[in-house]
Design a protein around this motif. Structure first.
Motif: not given
Length: 560
Positions: A491-509
């Motif tokens: 979950g990507y929460f860029p500062r300083p707003q700390l609001q969810l911008e997007c998700f990343y769903l990717l393989p661990e590899s």
């Protein structure tokens, strides 16, 4: 056989009510009354049920003696005892533990009742209820149904007269008071035994065994589980158990005090070793915590922490009411090790206010010259990060108030905690949707790991990216070394707003094994393809799709 009588009662004309209303009624009226509420007609024997309850306080209350006394009374009053309700070895304090009395009351209200009276030895056999109104209520139910309760050994007739009601109420109160006095006497006797070092519990616990001794403390035999003493004068003491269990108890204390392992890690290590607790079950955080807290491993015995009197609910007693016997039996753990264990368990127990927290942090700053989360957490007498956040607005604010201005970004800690709480809400929503769709979802307490249908493993994390004044506003992710997963949900929460911008769903590899991976095209080719605005893709990945077999393939399988 039930006999009905026609009774005529003359009502006097009273002038304390409206004379016009009185004149609307006849001066006499007739109604039918069940014969069991009055004396039976000549030649008609009353059919009755007898209720007996076993009591251990006096031999005169044995079921045989009660039945004999009831039989004499029934013979003298022309009463036939047609059925018996017997509570053998049951306490009279409550109704829920007396199945025979409950069955009697049910039959009294039933349509197929075969008796018109209930014969009881005395008021105490009917019950030693702590509320006299409860005893009266059960009798009232019988009387309303046309069944009279007769106390055969009482010197008064239960005829509803004022004298009878007064005496009966006093008898009920005396019966309840007898139970209270007996309970207090038993408690005092058990307390004396505990002070002398005799065990009053049932299960001794891991690493200990129950030893049966005589009145002179001479050992007789070691009791096995579910075994009890058979001689009244014998007593039970605790002794160390098998050497392997004693060694493991000492090892648990050593891991906690000297190696710094927590209760969770100790339980996990024991379960991985295949070692079970005293109930032959896997260890848990609770069982490890109770073992570390229990003073019986240092030879002390504590009794009456929780109590239940007269079948009421269990209550936790204050420490002033505990009964403690110091040095009651041979210790397994040294006193110094046990005290160090309690000091570590109590390090966050005290509720420090804002002034105490700031004073502790300031003292640590003067001693070390710098503050870090690790140094705060490792000090036993210093509130940790969780305690600081409960008292102060933020960890950054605490540093500022003690005059510490580090070069690193201390606000990052507070922002990360806020982002994790928001991310947990999104994960909970997805878990609820998966479970509603029939999937089985396993998770940890922090919602950092998910295992769906025992097949798909997902590691959940958050990232704040870089600072606002940098030229790399990219999310970052770190591969977990403790939990190997198939996918990583970021979950990507860029500062300083700390609001969810997007998700990343990717393989661990695709993540680096040793360092943080910047989720940029140069580090992760095609990373934008793993970027999603919601978690609907995760629901699609977990969906079950039925496999259709074509007719040609089915025919080929049949030929083979």
């Amino acid at each position: 056989m039930r006999v009905w009588e026609q009774i005529t009662i003359r009502i006097p004309r009273l002038d304390f009510v409206s004379r016009q209303r009185i004149n609307n009624y006849p001066s006499t009226f007739s109604f039918e009354m069940h014969s069991s509420t009055v004396v039976a007609d000549v030649g008609v024997r009353l059919r009755a049920a007898q209720y007996v309850r076993m009591s251990t306080d006096h031999q005169q209350y044995s079921p045989e003696n009660q039945k004999a006394a009831i039989a004499v009374y029934a013979s003298e009053h022309d009463i036939d005892v047609v059925t018996t309700y017997e509570d053998d070895g049951r306490s009279g304090v409550t109704l829920r533990h007396r199945p025979a009395l409950m069955r009697l009351l049910k039959d009294v209200l039933g349509a197929t009742r075969v008796f018109d009276a209930v014969l009881v030895y005395d008021v105490s056999r009917w019950g030693r209820f702590q509320d006299v109104d409860e005893s009266a209520y059960h009798e009232y139910l019988c009387r309303q149904a046309g069944v009279k309760v007769i106390y055969c050994a009482e010197p008064f007739a239960n005829d509803g007269s004022p004298t009878s009601n007064i005496i009966k109420t006093i008898k009920r109160a005396m019966a309840g008071e007898f139970s209270r006095e007996l309970s207090e006497k038993v408690f005092q006797g058990q307390s004396r035994h505990v002070e002398r070092g005799f065990w009053q519990g049932s299960r001794p616990g891991y690493g200990l065994r129950r030893m049966l001794v005589d009145a002179n403390r001479k050992p007789k035999a070691c009791l096995q589980p579910l075994e009890h003493k058979s001689i009244h004068t014998d007593r039970i003491v605790l002794v160390p158990g098998p050497p392997n269990e004693v060694a493991l108890v000492r090892k648990i204390f050593d891991w906690y005090v000297h190696d710094g392992l927590g209760v969770y890690k100790i339980a996990d290590r024991l379960n991985r070793f295949g070692l079970y607790n005293a109930q032959d079950r896997p260890w848990s955080n609770t069982t490890i915590h109770e073992l570390l807290r229990n003073e019986k491993y240092m030879g002390n015995m504590i009794w009456n922490r929780r109590s239940q009197k007269l079948h009421t609910s269990y209550v936790r007693n204050p420490e002033t009411r505990w009964v403690r016997a110091v040095g009651a039996f041979e210790p397994i753990v040294d006193t110094a090790v046990f005290d160090a264990t309690q000091a570590r368990l109590d390090r966050y127990k005290s509720k420090a206010d804002e002034h105490q927290v700031l004073a502790s942090i300031s003292r640590l700053l003067q001693e070390t010259g710098r503050l870090t989360l690790r140094t705060i957490k490792q000090q036993l007498d210093i509130p940790g990060r969780t305690r600081v956040r409960r008292v102060l607005p933020s960890l950054e604010d605490a540093y500022r108030q003690v005059g510490y201005f580090p070069a690193f970004d201390i606000a990052y800690v507070d922002h990360r905690i806020t982002a994790k709480k928001t991310m947990a809400q999104y994960v909970l929503d997805v878990v609820a949707q998966l479970e509603a769709s029939g999937h089985r979802v396993e998770r940890d307490d922090r919602l950092s790991t998910l295992c769906i249908d025992q097949e798909l493993r997902i590691n959940v994390c958050v990232t704040l990216g870089c600072k606002e004044n940098t030229f790399q506003p990219y999310a970052k992710a770190t591969k977990s070394t403790r939990f190997r997963a198939d996918l990583v949900l970021v979950g990507y929460f860029p500062r300083p707003q700390l609001q969810l911008e997007c998700f990343y769903l990717l393989p661990e590899s695709v993540l680096d094994d040793r360092a943080q991976t910047t989720l940029s095209p140069c580090h992760v080719p095609g990373v934008e393809g793993f970027r999603v605005d919601d978690l609907s893709l995760l629901l699609t990945l977990c969906a079950r799709v039925p496999i259709e077999v074509s007719d040609e393939l089915s025919d080929d399988n049949q030929h083979h």
